[in-house]
Design an enzyme around this catalytic site. Structure first.
Site, PDB file in Angstrom:
ATOM      1  N   ASP A  88       0.839  -1.204   0.000  1.00  0.00           N
ATOM      2  CA  ASP A  88       0.000   0.000   0.000  1.00  0.00           C
ATOM      3  C   ASP A  88       0.872   1.252   0.000  1.00  0.00           C
ATOM      4  O   ASP A  88       2.056   1.215   0.351  1.00  0.00           O
ATOM      5  CB  ASP A  88      -0.978   0.009   1.191  1.00  0.00           C
ATOM      6  CG  ASP A  88      -0.286  -0.013   2.537  1.00  0.00           C
ATOM      7  OD1 ASP A  88       0.737  -0.704   2.686  1.00  0.00           O
ATOM      8  OD2 ASP A  88      -0.754   0.687   3.460  1.00  0.00           O
ATOM      9  N   GLU A 100      -0.098  -1.248   5.661  1.00  0.00           N
ATOM     10  CA  GLU A 100       1.005  -0.856   6.544  1.00  0.00           C
ATOM     11  C   GLU A 100       0.903   0.615   6.893  1.00  0.00           C
ATOM     12  O   GLU A 100       1.159   1.027   8.026  1.00  0.00           O
ATOM     13  CB  GLU A 100       2.348  -1.130   5.861  1.00  0.00           C
ATOM     14  CG  GLU A 100       3.559  -1.035   6.789  1.00  0.00           C
ATOM     15  CD  GLU A 100       4.144   0.356   6.921  1.00  0.00           C
ATOM     16  OE1 GLU A 100       4.962   0.573   7.820  1.00  0.00           O
ATOM     17  OE2 GLU A 100       3.789   1.267   6.129  1.00  0.00           O
TER      18      GLU A 100
HETATM   19 ZN   LIG Z   1       6.758   2.345   4.063  1.00  0.00          ZN
END
Ligand SMILES: [Zn+2]
Length: 397
Positions: free
Chosen positions: A84, A146
């Site tokens: 992401d 994340e």
């Molecule tokens: Zn990163």
């Protein structure tokens, strides 16, 4: 130089990195297009992937193992990267963030340094890994979410634990200029809702002003931050050598002549390794429940303050004695002790018993900004690092 010219002259991994960047995997969107493309590619090389999904089913992590030449799948090295990226909304870019461009020896695009460059290098070198007759397996661990506070990887790690999959080390390829990062802080993010009572603004004794009490709580959070800054504990190897707290978002009220019934704010703290997170949030909740709330209740029975945990990721503190630390130090010729304030998934792998280090192409200075880029030189450096890693895994017993 356009991309196709660069493909013949530049780092081998450019085509893969371009493919990854063209998927808009901003955290609030699905990453399945990217994940399925990677899965299909790994499949053509005989690797089967395990996908673990977030509760919405729209995002997934991917884990796959390239076994050692003798078929061993346990042990070995994890190459970890998140798929992401952070939003581009509100930023002014000189080129389309999802259509990578090369200018002045730099590859521009969202995710070039944070951190599709590393993933692209790992995927590009898979055929070389296969050809190298590895004595230890290589695992690919590509996560989602994340950037929301390491929210996605725990699903993957729970699956690894359930399946009894272990590794002897993990390299998290976050942008470090290919230098070795051996520690980072933890992330803890909360939303707080302060409930008061609305009334006409002229009738203050009849209402309960949620913004005013939220402000008191925010000042208390700031006091905690000031105390850490003044009194420590300190670790001077960190860029910011103490635990930090701060309030980052706030909203409340709906009209100039109405006492606000609600105020909501988000705050986070970043704790040094060794600083327990429990007592920090406990002090904040205690101040809310035992100092503010009794005063609020005297003003109106509707009074309430609640907290919601948005994200938490553990601190990371590598052992210098760990084989992975020594290996990555040897491959990068970097012996400096570097510790950083930003969080990564290294703490999660470490908590699973897999010693980790953070080392990847590009600079954190370029991450999350408009015109994010990674230099072609950094990508080449990452490729040669990865080739040396492959060599050492082919030699290791
Ligand atoms: Zn990163």
């Amino acid at each position: 130089m356009n991309l196709s010219e660069a493909y013949t002259a530049g780092p081998l991994s450019l085509p893969w990195i371009e493919r990854l960047i063209r998927f808009d995997t901003t955290s609030f969107q699905s990453n399945l297009g990217l994940i399925e493309t990677v899965r299909d590619y790994l499949q053509t090389h005989g690797l089967s992937s395990t996908l673990t999904y977030d509760p919405s089913g729209k995002k997934a992590n991917l884990f796959a193992t390239l076994p050692a030449a003798d078929g061993t799948t346990q042990g070995g090295i994890v190459l970890s990267g998140h798929t992401d990226v952070v939003p581009v909304k509100g930023q002014t870019w000189d080129s389309d963030p999802f259509s990578p461009e090369i200018r002045d020896g730099k590859l521009f695009g969202r995710g070039t340094c944070d951190m599709k460059g590393f993933i692209g290098v790992a995927l590009t070198l898979l055929p070389e890994m296969k050809a190298a007759k590895l004595k230890q397996p290589v695992h690919f661990a590509f996560s989602c979410d994340e950037e929301l506070g390491c929210v996605g990887a725990p699903y993957m790690l729970a699956d690894l634990k359930a399946r009894g999959i272990t590794a002897s080390g993990c390299i998290v390829g976050e942008p470090t200029d290919m230098r070795v990062i051996v520690a980072h802080k933890g992330i803890n993010a909360y939303r707080c809702r302060v409930h008061g009572h609305a009334a006409h603004s002229s009738l203050t004794p009849q209402g309960l002003n949620a913004i005013e009490y939220a402000a008191r709580l925010i000042c208390f959070i700031r006091d905690q931050a000031d105390q850490f800054r003044a009194d420590g504990p300190f670790d001077e190897a960190f860029d910011v050598p103490f635990t930090t707290l701060q309030t980052s978002i706030i909203s409340g009220g709906n009209a100039i002549n109405t006492i606000p019934a609600n105020c909501e704010f988000s705050f986070e703290y970043r704790n040094l390794p060794g600083v327990d997170t429990g007592p920090i949030i406990a002090r904040i909740k205690d101040y809310a429940a035992n100092t503010l709330l009794p005063r609020m209740k005297k003003e109106h029975a509707n009074a309430n303050i609640d907290f919601e945990l948005l994200a938490s990721a553990p601190t990371f503190d590598a052992s210098e004695q760990a084989a992975i630390t020594q290996l990555v130090r040897a491959l990068t010729h970097d012996q400096a002790i570097r510790k950083v304030a930003y969080g990564t998934e290294a703490g999660l792998f470490q908590a699973l018993g897999i010693p980790s280090v953070v080392c990847g192409p590009g600079s954190i200075e370029q991450a999350h900004k408009a015109n994010e880029y990674v230099t072609l030189e950094q990508l080449s450096q990452c490729e040669s690092f990865m080739r040396k890693l492959i060599q050492s895994l082919a030699q290791a017993s």
